[in-house]
Scaffold this motif. Structure first.
Motif, mmCIF file in Angstrom:
data_model
loop_
_atom_site.group_PDB
_atom_site.id
_atom_site.type_symbol
_atom_site.label_atom_id
_atom_site.label_comp_id
_atom_site.label_asym_id
_atom_site.label_seq_id
_atom_site.Cartn_x
_atom_site.Cartn_y
_atom_site.Cartn_z
ATOM 1 N N UNK A 1 0.819 -1.209 0.000
ATOM 2 C CA UNK A 1 0.000 0.000 0.000
ATOM 3 C C UNK A 1 0.849 1.254 0.000
ATOM 4 N N UNK A 2 2.091 1.123 -0.484
ATOM 5 C CA UNK A 2 2.948 2.297 -0.493
ATOM 6 C C UNK A 2 2.506 3.302 -1.549
ATOM 7 N N UNK A 3 1.555 2.905 -2.419
ATOM 8 C CA UNK A 3 1.063 3.804 -3.464
ATOM 9 C C UNK A 3 -0.247 4.460 -3.049
ATOM 10 N N UNK A 4 -0.427 4.647 -1.751
ATOM 11 C CA UNK A 4 -1.642 5.270 -1.217
ATOM 12 C C UNK A 4 -1.259 6.404 -0.282
ATOM 13 N N UNK A 5 -1.906 7.535 -0.462
ATOM 14 C CA UNK A 5 -1.694 8.644 0.474
ATOM 15 C C UNK A 5 -2.748 8.572 1.574
ATOM 16 N N UNK A 6 -2.342 8.765 2.813
ATOM 17 C CA UNK A 6 -3.258 8.726 3.947
ATOM 18 C C UNK A 6 -3.615 10.134 4.412
ATOM 19 N N UNK A 7 -4.919 10.373 4.569
ATOM 20 C CA UNK A 7 -5.419 11.584 5.220
ATOM 21 C C UNK A 7 -6.400 11.131 6.284
ATOM 22 N N UNK A 8 -6.236 11.594 7.507
ATOM 23 C CA UNK A 8 -7.110 11.202 8.609
ATOM 24 C C UNK A 8 -7.804 12.435 9.182
ATOM 25 N N UNK A 9 -8.957 12.222 9.813
ATOM 26 C CA UNK A 9 -9.723 13.349 10.365
ATOM 27 C C UNK A 9 -10.285 13.007 11.724
ATOM 28 N N UNK A 10 -10.342 14.017 12.597
ATOM 29 C CA UNK A 10 -10.900 13.852 13.940
ATOM 30 C C UNK A 10 -11.648 15.117 14.334
ATOM 31 N N UNK A 11 -12.791 14.940 14.993
ATOM 32 C CA UNK A 11 -13.549 16.099 15.451
ATOM 33 C C UNK A 11 -13.153 16.534 16.865
ATOM 34 N N UNK A 12 -12.100 15.877 17.412
ATOM 35 C CA UNK A 12 -11.558 16.287 18.704
ATOM 36 C C UNK A 12 -10.036 16.336 18.635
ATOM 37 N N UNK A 13 -9.441 17.078 19.539
ATOM 38 C CA UNK A 13 -7.989 17.202 19.576
ATOM 39 C C UNK A 13 -7.382 15.885 20.041
ATOM 40 N N UNK A 14 -6.679 15.205 19.139
ATOM 41 C CA UNK A 14 -6.155 13.877 19.463
ATOM 42 C C UNK A 14 -5.062 13.924 20.515
ATOM 43 N N UNK A 15 -4.280 15.004 20.542
ATOM 44 C CA UNK A 15 -3.231 15.102 21.556
ATOM 45 C C UNK A 15 -3.843 15.143 22.951
ATOM 46 N N UNK A 16 -4.960 15.867 23.098
ATOM 47 C CA UNK A 16 -5.660 15.895 24.382
ATOM 48 C C UNK A 16 -6.176 14.500 24.744
ATOM 49 N N UNK A 17 -6.683 13.770 23.735
ATOM 50 C CA UNK A 17 -7.195 12.421 23.997
ATOM 51 C C UNK A 17 -6.069 11.469 24.386
ATOM 52 N N UNK A 18 -4.876 11.675 23.815
ATOM 53 C CA UNK A 18 -3.717 10.864 24.202
ATOM 54 C C UNK A 18 -3.387 11.103 25.671
ATOM 55 N N UNK A 19 -3.410 12.355 26.094
ATOM 56 C CA UNK A 19 -3.136 12.698 27.495
ATOM 57 C C UNK A 19 -4.158 12.050 28.420
ATOM 58 N N UNK B 1 1.118 9.312 16.497
ATOM 59 C CA UNK B 1 2.353 9.708 15.815
ATOM 60 C C UNK B 1 2.472 9.089 14.422
ATOM 61 N N UNK B 2 1.743 7.998 14.164
ATOM 62 C CA UNK B 2 1.686 7.453 12.804
ATOM 63 C C UNK B 2 0.987 8.417 11.852
ATOM 64 N N UNK B 3 -0.040 9.101 12.377
ATOM 65 C CA UNK B 3 -0.901 9.926 11.526
ATOM 66 C C UNK B 3 -0.553 11.413 11.559
ATOM 67 N N UNK B 4 0.064 11.864 12.636
ATOM 68 C CA UNK B 4 0.297 13.288 12.811
ATOM 69 C C UNK B 4 1.639 13.703 12.202
ATOM 70 N N UNK B 5 1.692 13.733 10.879
ATOM 71 C CA UNK B 5 2.879 14.223 10.189
ATOM 72 C C UNK B 5 2.694 15.703 9.871
ATOM 73 N N UNK B 6 1.604 16.010 9.167
ATOM 74 C CA UNK B 6 1.202 17.409 8.935
ATOM 75 C C UNK B 6 -0.204 17.561 9.494
ATOM 76 N N UNK B 7 -0.423 18.578 10.303
ATOM 77 C CA UNK B 7 -1.742 18.809 10.896
ATOM 78 C C UNK B 7 -2.374 20.059 10.301
ATOM 79 N N UNK B 8 -3.654 19.934 9.919
ATOM 80 C CA UNK B 8 -4.437 21.084 9.460
ATOM 81 C C UNK B 8 -5.617 21.231 10.405
ATOM 82 N N UNK B 9 -5.722 22.387 11.048
ATOM 83 C CA UNK B 9 -6.851 22.662 11.933
ATOM 84 C C UNK B 9 -7.866 23.516 11.189
ATOM 85 N N UNK B 10 -9.086 23.014 11.057
ATOM 86 C CA UNK B 10 -10.157 23.756 10.397
ATOM 87 C C UNK B 10 -10.964 24.480 11.478
ATOM 88 N N UNK B 11 -10.973 25.810 11.479
ATOM 89 C CA UNK B 11 -11.611 26.559 12.569
ATOM 90 C C UNK B 11 -13.128 26.447 12.542
#
Length: 471
Positions: free
Chosen positions: A260-278, A288-298
């Motif tokens: 699956x190296x020919x697939x780009x991954x984009x993931x989405x969450x309606x909550x702050x995942x770092x807070x959920x990790x804490x 950390x697998x998914x959080x390479x580039x983060x885009x926050x939609x206000x």
């Protein structure tokens, strides 16, 4: 003498109704002509008389629905209000299908009828509103809409990230448009000719995840997305066992097990995942697998300057869908900007589409918006006399409880809670009151029951923009 734009034609075979309506409209300075049959009404319309029609359905010489298609063809912009004692669903539907401005069942409230007449005759498209709507028709084709500073930051990150195959995590509240952002990343990236495949992880158990990965006949989710993008939605709602399995799968994917190296991954969450990790409700390795580039939609409440552009774009889309051609005037925009939009852009879109479909007014003003938002509030918080105070208390109770729970979960100490809550309530209270008084601080102080010096002091302490307030 007749007054242009204020001439009403009445058609009803009940003489008492003709008399009551004629007298009521005359008191409002409307010029009135009344008849008891449909043929005469049709004759007047063909001759170009009247700026509005009030007509019964059944009259001595036939059904007015037999005439309505010809009336609409002869005078397409003439508002026609249909009234009937046959209060059935079929009558209301027939009135809408035949292009009536509005349907009003008998017996009707005379004040309601007068208000309907006034709205129909005053609801003419003004130049500025129409001009703004024409601009919106061009912007409606854009993948993302908004000129606010928070959205500029989204655009900046998108422009840099779209050209690379790095994994992207999109965070933002429900309804802000995370999937739309993911689609833009795909459409403007190097994989735009490939597939865009979505997998929802919400409440997905590990076995179901394995089935999605393996697929039928080797056509699993990665194979389906080969050469394109796999969008993982609902991350925050994925059970911990599913998170563990997904982290393992993505690790194996990096080693080529799933080819699956020919697939780009984009993931989405309606909550702050770092807070959920804490808090321990989201796995750190998956984060950390998914959080390479983060885009926050206000959320929409943090970019209220975009509300007008979004609302007009949604009206343009509604027109394309055949829901009716409407324009939004300045007062309508101002009313939209008083709403907090808990459902974000999705809620705004639903409201505008509903208004486009159900409102007979060609120009959407503050009154139209206010009526729809009042219904939204009633549906959200319940209806009934005396319920508003309870609703306000319930909202405050829920918000404060959430604030305390968050601080406790993060191990933070609470200090000055009372002052923080009061300040949070005072700011919108003062801002909305000043908007109501058009910036007049003397009137605002009277409404609030405060001394004007006290109000002035609190406005300065809270750094509230007083605009053109008067002292």
């Amino acid at each position: 003498m007749s007054v242009t734009g204020r001439n009403v034609l009445i058609a009803d075979d009940d003489a008492s109704i003709r008399l009551v309506l004629s007298q009521a409209l005359a008191r409002e300075s409307y010029q009135v002509r009344a008849t008891g049959n449909a043929a005469t009404l049709w004759k007047w319309i063909k001759e170009g008389e009247g700026d509005l029609v009030l007509t019964d359905v059944m009259m001595s010489d036939g059904n007015v629905f037999d005439y309505l298609p010809r009336m609409r063809m002869e005078r397409p912009k003439l508002p026609i209000i249909v009234m009937s004692a046959q209060n059935t669903l079929l009558t209301a539907v027939s009135a809408a299908e035949h292009g009536a401005y509005e349907y009003l069942p008998k017996p009707f409230d005379l004040d309601v009828m007068i208000g309907l007449v006034r709205r129909a005759l005053d609801g003419k498209k003004d130049f500025n509103a129409s001009n703004q709507q024409r601009k919106a028709e061009k912007e409606e084709r854009l993948p993302l809409i908004g000129r606010s500073l928070p959205m500029q930051e989204v655009y900046r990150t998108l422009s840099r990230a779209a050209g690379f195959d790095l994994t992207i995590l999109i965070e933002g509240e429900s309804g802000v448009g995370k999937k739309l952002v993911a689609r833009v990343v795909h459409d403007y990236g190097r994989r735009k000719t490939g597939p865009f495949v979505t997998l929802s992880l919400a409440a997905l158990d590990p076995r179901s995840l394995d089935q999605a990965i393996e697929g039928h006949g080797g056509k699993g989710i990665f194979a389906q997305a080969s050469g394109g993008t796999l969008f993982l939605d609902g991350l925050a709602d994925a059970p911990l066992p599913t998170q563990a399995r997904l982290a393992h799968i993505l690790s194996d994917r990096d080693r080529g097990k799933f080819q699956a190296d020919n697939v780009r991954l984009i993931a989405a969450s309606d909550r702050n995942l770092k807070d959920l990790v804490i808090k321990g409700s989201f796995r750190e390795d998956l984060y950390y697998c998914l959080n390479v580039i983060t885009i926050f939609v206000p959320p929409l409440r943090e970019r209220m300057s975009d509300v007008a552009d979004l609302a007009r774009a949604f009206l343009a889309r509604a027109t394309k869908q055949g829901l009716g051609e409407k324009v939004l005037d300045k007062t309508g925009v101002q009313e939209l900007e008083t709403w907090s939009w808990p459902g974000n852009v999705r809620e705004l879109e639903n409201v505008m589409h509903k208004i486009a479909a159900l409102s007979p007014d060609p120009v959407i003003s503050a009154d139209t918006i206010r009526r729809e938002l009042f219904r939204e509030r009633s549906l959200t918080h319940g209806s009934g006399v005396g319920s508003h105070d309870d609703d306000l208390e319930a909202v405050a109770r829920k918000a404060i409880a959430k604030l305390i729970a968050q601080a406790s979960a993060l191990g933070r100490s609470m200090t000055d809670l009372h002052d923080s809550v009061i300040a949070a309530v005072e700011r919108p209270l003062f801002e909305l009151t000043l908007r109501e008084t058009r910036g007049n601080q003397i009137k605002a102080a009277e409404i609030l029951g405060l001394n004007r010096n006290t109000l002035r002091k609190r406005l300065a302490q809270l750094a509230v923009d007083v605009g053109k307030g008067k002292l």
